[in-house]
Design an enzyme around this catalytic site. Structure first.
Site, PDB file in Angstrom:
ATOM      1  N   MET A 133       3.667   5.747 156.188  1.00 11.65           N
ATOM      2  CA  MET A 133       2.703   5.615 155.372  1.00 11.65           C
ATOM      3  C   MET A 133       1.966   6.893 155.608  1.00 11.65           C
ATOM      4  O   MET A 133       2.110   8.054 156.236  1.00 11.65           O
ATOM      5  CB  MET A 133       1.977   4.290 155.444  1.00 11.65           C
ATOM      6  N   CYS A 134       0.397   6.615 155.726  1.00 13.44           N
ATOM      7  CA  CYS A 134      -0.563   7.801 156.044  1.00 13.44           C
ATOM      8  C   CYS A 134      -1.705   7.343 156.853  1.00 13.44           C
ATOM      9  O   CYS A 134      -1.779   6.304 157.010  1.00 13.44           O
ATOM     10  CB  CYS A 134      -0.867   8.367 154.628  1.00 13.44           C
ATOM     11  N   ARG A 135      -2.373   8.304 157.111  1.00 12.72           N
ATOM     12  CA  ARG A 135      -3.837   7.959 157.621  1.00 12.72           C
ATOM     13  C   ARG A 135      -4.709   9.159 156.919  1.00 12.72           C
ATOM     14  O   ARG A 135      -4.589   9.982 156.480  1.00 12.72           O
ATOM     15  CB  ARG A 135      -3.838   8.515 159.224  1.00 12.72           C
TER      16      ARG A 135
ATOM     17  N   VAL B 212      -3.899  12.862 156.011  1.00 16.14           N
ATOM     18  CA  VAL B 212      -2.339  13.350 156.544  1.00 16.14           C
ATOM     19  C   VAL B 212      -1.579  12.368 156.076  1.00 16.14           C
ATOM     20  O   VAL B 212      -1.451  11.248 156.042  1.00 16.14           O
ATOM     21  CB  VAL B 212      -2.504  13.499 158.168  1.00 16.14           C
TER      22      VAL B 212
ATOM     23  N   ASN C 273      -3.359   5.166 151.140  1.00 19.04           N
ATOM     24  CA  ASN C 273      -2.459   4.681 152.147  1.00 19.04           C
ATOM     25  C   ASN C 273      -1.766   3.257 151.818  1.00 19.04           C
ATOM     26  O   ASN C 273      -2.349   2.292 151.316  1.00 19.04           O
ATOM     27  CB  ASN C 273      -3.029   4.647 153.625  1.00 19.04           C
TER      28      ASN C 273
END
Length: 282
Positions: free
Chosen positions: A1-3, A91, A117
């Protein structure tokens, strides 16, 4: 996934939040603690508003790249010189879509910024029906291949300009309904940040009731009192807030987890920390 992180408040240099904290977003791009993946190296993006009433149409600037955030010299240079009262940073860890600039967050349409996200489960099975629900006048604006961007343009289609929570609820409800029609039991996993340059809306929701992490900062005056030793906290106004996928450090009393199926607004007109979020099944 993402931040990701979203900041709103007194104008601040981007690097004060992106680089300086103990567990900054740049640190999280390599060493995430709460994400599905430890490394988020499939690109990054920034979106920021100037806060200058004379800047023309009020649309935000966007800078996105497929390089990892942790070693991008242009990102470090820009962050050390851009000061903004409202900015997004993201990110990326791809969930299957291509690593390309048009798939990096945040996404922009007019004055709106959007970042995500999570994922739509089995997106390839729902993609055609979801895309057909996007306003035909908006469809050419979709540049990439992510579920996140389709979600954005569905929300714009469903009235983001008039009612942000309502548009997101209708978008989420459509994904839920189509997911069930296609045999996808738990189609939605999302934390979202959305801004029009004046406010930030942040949502935490998933079909299974086990959403990705999301936190918001305590009131600035409380944080300054608790941690007078943190230099950049002394510069921010009382209405300054940060929403983050995971805390930027281990400072006690600073970070509050956004509960499941809720959203928060910064600054909040009702002085409420968060509100309930329920999809509208269409």
């Amino acid at each position: 996934m993402c931040r990701w992180l979203a900041y709103s408040g007194s104008p601040m240099l981007l690097d004060a939040v992106l680089y300086r904290p103990e567990h900054s977003l740049i640190n999280q791009s390599l060493h995430a603690r709460m994400g599905v993946e430890t490394t988020n190296g499939d690109g990054f993006g920034l979106g920021w508003y100037s806060g200058d009433a004379g800047n023309g149409d009020g649309t935000p600037a966007v800078f996105r790249d497929i390089a990892p955030a942790w070693n991008n010299r242009n990102l470090r240079e820009l962050a050390a010189h851009v000061r903004s009262p409202l900015f997004f940073a993201h990110v990326r860890a791809s969930t299957g879509s291509a690593v390309q600039q048009t798939n990096c967050h945040p996404f922009r349409h007019g004055r709106w910024l959007w970042m995500h996200n999570g994922a739509i489960a089995d997106f390839h099975r729902l993609q055609r029906d979801l895309c057909l629900a996007v306003d035909p006048a908006l469809f050419p604006s979709i540049e990439g291949s992510t579920d996140s961007e389709v979600m954005f343009y569905l929300a714009v289609t469903f009235g983001l300009d008039q009612d942000v929570p309502g548009a997101v609820a209708r978008m989420t409800g459509l994904v839920e309904r189509l997911g069930k029609e296609h045999g996808v039991a738990e189609p939605v996993q999302m934390t979202l940040a959305i801004s029009d340059g004046e406010r930030v809306w942040a949502f935490r929701y998933s079909s299974r009731g086990a959403s990705r992490s999301l936190f918001y900062s305590s009131r600035a005056e409380t944080v300054r009192h608790l941690h007078p030793e943190v230099e950049y906290l002394q510069e921010i106004s009382d209405d300054s807030r940060i929403v983050v996928s995971e805390p930027l450090g281990d400072l006690p009393g600073v970070w509050n987890e956004l509960p499941e199926s809720t959203y928060t607004v910064v600054p909040s007109p009702e002085d409420q920390e968060y509100l309930s979020f329920v999809p509208v099944l269409g």
